[in-house]
Design a protein around this motif. Structure first.
Motif, mmCIF file in Angstrom:
data_model
loop_
_atom_site.group_PDB
_atom_site.id
_atom_site.type_symbol
_atom_site.label_atom_id
_atom_site.label_comp_id
_atom_site.label_asym_id
_atom_site.label_seq_id
_atom_site.Cartn_x
_atom_site.Cartn_y
_atom_site.Cartn_z
ATOM 1 N N UNK A 111 0.833 -1.198 0.000
ATOM 2 C CA UNK A 111 0.000 0.000 0.000
ATOM 3 C C UNK A 111 0.871 1.252 0.000
ATOM 4 N N UNK A 112 0.380 2.297 -0.692
ATOM 5 C CA UNK A 112 1.070 3.583 -0.661
ATOM 6 C C UNK A 112 0.077 4.713 -0.919
ATOM 7 N N UNK A 113 0.251 5.791 -0.213
ATOM 8 C CA UNK A 113 -0.411 7.076 -0.431
ATOM 9 C C UNK A 113 -1.940 6.998 -0.511
ATOM 10 N N UNK A 114 -2.545 6.932 0.641
ATOM 11 C CA UNK A 114 -4.004 7.042 0.756
ATOM 12 C C UNK A 114 -4.390 8.508 0.626
ATOM 13 N N UNK A 115 -5.246 8.838 -0.348
ATOM 14 C CA UNK A 115 -5.640 10.224 -0.611
ATOM 15 C C UNK A 115 -7.152 10.377 -0.592
ATOM 16 N N UNK A 116 -7.576 11.621 -0.427
ATOM 17 C CA UNK A 116 -8.996 11.960 -0.469
ATOM 18 C C UNK A 116 -9.178 13.249 -1.255
ATOM 19 N N UNK A 117 -10.269 13.343 -1.967
ATOM 20 C CA UNK A 117 -10.708 14.604 -2.552
ATOM 21 C C UNK A 117 -11.872 15.079 -1.697
ATOM 22 N N UNK A 118 -11.693 16.249 -1.070
ATOM 23 C CA UNK A 118 -12.676 16.716 -0.095
ATOM 24 C C UNK A 118 -13.032 18.176 -0.343
ATOM 25 N N UNK A 119 -14.251 18.521 -0.013
ATOM 26 C CA UNK A 119 -14.730 19.894 -0.135
ATOM 27 C C UNK A 119 -14.461 20.613 1.182
ATOM 28 N N UNK A 120 -13.527 21.567 1.163
ATOM 29 C CA UNK A 120 -13.122 22.276 2.376
ATOM 30 C C UNK A 120 -13.896 23.569 2.602
ATOM 31 N N UNK A 121 -14.886 23.839 1.772
ATOM 32 C CA UNK A 121 -15.657 25.080 1.923
ATOM 33 C C UNK A 121 -16.337 25.189 3.291
ATOM 34 N N UNK A 122 -16.971 24.100 3.813
ATOM 35 C CA UNK A 122 -17.615 24.232 5.136
ATOM 36 C C UNK A 122 -16.630 24.580 6.244
#
Length: 234
Positions: free
Chosen positions: A210-221
């Motif tokens: 396994x390598x580099x767990x990522x997320x695309x997240x909305x940081x507006x809130x």
């Protein structure tokens, strides 16, 4: 008649589960959009640099499982643009290797679990991780919990490929990632990965990395939250 209707509904749910998609086919801007204002950001959740942060488990009746850290990583992995622009350079030399030694064939799951749940703030749209699957017909799933304690296990994809591959899954809109009454309560907690082993291939040894767990997240809130707001954590 009610019983037949229930069976039909259950069948529909089985036929249309939340399935993993090619990461290039997922458009985070169209996932769970309920507001005109978004600030999507790709973030690295964990690079698997510290093996002491992770644990692995499987039933002792089925075999033994162990893990360790190795130098390496996928050559096709691209840096996060926001980190490059900000001059952020975090260590990214290692990957997490997991080895299972099976005693006998049978249905078994391997759990790859962090020592504590990993918090991802904002409204998370997708999760992805780089994996070496070793061309086995096993299935990788991610175990998560939303802001209200509701748990979900999402299928990221089959491990029937050679070399490194990035597996990604969209988060269903049924997860409650934000409480509009309390601005501090948002996001998800990642509780681990589950490798659901194909019973016909639970023999000998199995290696996965396994390598580099990522997320695309909305940081507006998070960005619109008042700095002087009170924290409801007492």
């Amino acid at each position: 008649m009610k019983r037949i209707a229930g069976i039909i509904v259950t069948s529909i749910m089985i036929l249309f589960p939340v399935m993993a998609q090619n990461v290039d086919e997922i458009d985070p801007t169209k996932l769970g959009t309920d507001t005109a204002q978004q600030k999507l950001q790709e973030v690295s959740v964990d690079r698997f640099e510290n093996p002491g942060f992770w644990t692995v488990r499987m039933p002792l009746d089925n075999g033994l499982v162990e893990f360790r850290r190795f130098e390496g990583g996928p050559k096709d992995k691209e840096p996060i643009q926001a980190e490059v622009e900000a001059g952020i350079q975090e260590e990214d030399r290692y990957v997490l290797g997991v080895k299972a030694s099976f005693f006998r064939r049978g249905p078994v799951e391997i759990l790859v679990k962090p020592s504590r749940p990993i918090i991802v703030e904002g409204i998370v749209k997708t999760l992805s991780v780089w994996v070496v699957g070793r061309n086995f017909n096993h299935t990788l799933k991610v175990w998560i919990e939303d802001a209200f304690g509701n748990e979900a296990i999402l299928t990221m994809g089959k491990l029937n490929f050679t070399g490194w591959k990035r597996l990604s899954v969209p988060l269903p809109t049924t997860l409650k990632q934000q409480d509009y009454h309390y601005g501090q309560k948002s996001g998800i907690r990642i509780k681990g990965f589950i490798i659901e082993c194909d019973m016909m291939e639970t023999f000998g040894r199995y290696y996965v990395y396994f390598d580099d767990l990522r997320a695309v997240t909305d940081l507006f809130p998070i960005e619109v939250r008042d700095e002087d707001d009170m924290a409801d954590n007492w």
